[in-house]
Design an enzyme around this catalytic site. Structure first.
Site, PDB file in Angstrom:
ATOM      1  N   CYS A 155     103.446 -90.630  75.153  1.00  0.00           N
ATOM      2  CA  CYS A 155     103.780 -89.354  73.886  1.00  0.00           C
ATOM      3  C   CYS A 155     105.093 -89.215  72.984  1.00  0.00           C
ATOM      4  CB  CYS A 155     103.521 -88.028  73.884  1.00  0.00           C
ATOM      5  SG  CYS A 155     103.654 -86.850  72.909  1.00  0.00           S
ATOM      6  N   CYS A 182     106.791 -86.224  73.261  1.00  0.00           N
ATOM      7  CA  CYS A 182     107.016 -85.282  74.051  1.00  0.00           C
ATOM      8  C   CYS A 182     108.566 -86.525  74.345  1.00  0.00           C
ATOM      9  CB  CYS A 182     105.828 -85.661  75.419  1.00  0.00           C
ATOM     10  SG  CYS A 182     104.830 -84.818  75.454  1.00  0.00           S
ATOM     11  N   ASP A 194     111.042 -84.822  59.677  1.00  0.00           N
ATOM     12  CA  ASP A 194     109.672 -86.201  59.413  1.00  0.00           C
ATOM     13  C   ASP A 194     111.182 -87.456  59.331  1.00  0.00           C
ATOM     14  OD1 ASP A 194     107.037 -86.030  59.166  1.00  0.00           O
ATOM     15  OD2 ASP A 194     108.541 -88.214  58.926  1.00  0.00           O
ATOM     16  N   HIS A 213     100.406 -85.790  69.280  1.00  0.00           N
ATOM     17  CA  HIS A 213     100.770 -84.447  70.157  1.00  0.00           C
ATOM     18  C   HIS A 213     100.716 -83.629  69.064  1.00  0.00           C
ATOM     19  CE1 HIS A 213     104.202 -82.374  72.703  1.00  0.00           C
ATOM     20  NE2 HIS A 213     103.965 -81.678  71.409  1.00  0.00           N
ATOM     21  N   HIS A 231     101.040 -80.882  65.266  1.00  0.00           N
ATOM     22  CA  HIS A 231     102.034 -80.288  64.860  1.00  0.00           C
ATOM     23  C   HIS A 231     101.946 -80.387  63.987  1.00  0.00           C
ATOM     24  CE1 HIS A 231     101.191 -84.761  64.087  1.00  0.00           C
ATOM     25  NE2 HIS A 231     102.152 -84.980  63.270  1.00  0.00           N
TER      26      HIS A 231
HETATM   27  P1  AMP Z   1     100.412 -87.140  61.214  1.00  0.00           P
HETATM   28  O1  AMP Z   1     100.030 -88.179  60.887  1.00  0.00           O
HETATM   29  O2  AMP Z   1     100.372 -86.139  60.992  1.00  0.00           O
HETATM   30  O3  AMP Z   1     100.310 -87.480  63.032  1.00  0.00           O
HETATM   31  O4  AMP Z   1     101.783 -87.175  61.324  1.00  0.00           O
HETATM   32  C1  AMP Z   1     103.213 -87.709  61.855  1.00  0.00           C
HETATM   33  C2  AMP Z   1     104.617 -87.817  61.482  1.00  0.00           C
HETATM   34  O5  AMP Z   1     105.904 -87.793  62.211  1.00  0.00           O
HETATM   35  C3  AMP Z   1     104.717 -88.089  59.936  1.00  0.00           C
HETATM   36  O6  AMP Z   1     104.868 -87.640  59.024  1.00  0.00           O
HETATM   37  C4  AMP Z   1     106.003 -89.891  60.907  1.00  0.00           C
HETATM   38  O7  AMP Z   1     106.963 -90.007  59.548  1.00  0.00           O
HETATM   39  C5  AMP Z   1     106.367 -88.974  61.401  1.00  0.00           C
HETATM   40  N1  AMP Z   1     107.399 -89.288  62.579  1.00  0.00           N
HETATM   41  C6  AMP Z   1     106.430 -90.003  63.097  1.00  0.00           C
HETATM   42  N2  AMP Z   1     107.730 -90.819  63.530  1.00  0.00           N
HETATM   43  C7  AMP Z   1     108.553 -90.151  64.135  1.00  0.00           C
HETATM   44  C8  AMP Z   1     110.202 -90.215  64.558  1.00  0.00           C
HETATM   45  N3  AMP Z   1     110.944 -90.770  65.518  1.00  0.00           N
HETATM   46  N4  AMP Z   1     111.107 -88.299  63.914  1.00  0.00           N
HETATM   47  C9  AMP Z   1     110.143 -87.891  63.356  1.00  0.00           C
HETATM   48  N5  AMP Z   1     109.089 -88.111  63.097  1.00  0.00           N
HETATM   49  C10 AMP Z   1     108.294 -89.045  62.960  1.00  0.00           C
HETATM   50 ZN    ZN Z   2     103.348 -84.991  73.632  1.00  0.00          ZN
END
Ligand code: AMP
Ligand code: ZN
Length: 118
Positions: A5, A8, A31, A98, A100
């Site tokens: 994950c 995680c 993000d 996960h 959020h």
């Molecule tokens: P969701 O579509 O709600 O699952 O959103 C996942 C979010 O995680 C997206 O807005 C991505 O831009 C963000 N994301 C993906 N990888 C990372 C990372 N390494 N650091 C910060 N945000 C991330």
């Molecule tokens: Zn997780």
């Protein structure tokens, strides 16, 4: 912790993030692909896949998250308001499985708010 994950791994410090808040229950980081001036992710430390996996034992955690959101928004200077988004499941646009909460604000938000994928 779930070994495959992404969030995680961020929580464990194995993948870097731009953290803005942390306590024993949650972390908040920027993000990586911001959809607005301010785009943060509030992430429980516990690996909960999505809202679909919430149980009564998570009630205090969820209340904690809700109370934190306006505090963090204020710290970010979002005095005029902010938006929160929770994508649940593939059909809801969830990419990272996960739980959020997206916290968005400032320039880049459209008026009504439901036209853009977050
Ligand atoms: P969701 O579509 O709600 O699952 O959103 C996942 C979010 O995680 C997206 O807005 C991505 O831009 C963000 N994301 C993906 N990888 C990372 C990372 N390494 N650091 C910060 N945000 C991330
Ligand atoms: Zn997780």
């Amino acid at each position: 912790m779930s070994s495959d994950c992404l969030f995680c791994k961020i929580i464990a410090g194995e993948i870097p993030s731009q953290q803005v808040y942390s306590d024993e229950q949650v972390i908040v980081f920027k993000d990586i692909d911001p959809k607005a001036d301010v785009h943060l992710l509030l992430v429980p430390r516990e690996h909960i896949i999505s809202l679909n996996q919430l149980e009564e034992k998570h009630d205090s955690l969820i209340a904690h998250c809700m109370h934190l959101l306006p505090k963090i928004a204020k710290e970010q200077g979002l005095d005029n308001g902010f938006r929160t988004v929770i994508n649940t499941g593939a059909g809801g646009g969830q990419i990272v499985f996960h739980l959020h909460i997206h916290l968005l604000g400032g320039d880049g938000l459209s008026g009504a708010g439901f036209s853009r994928a977050v």
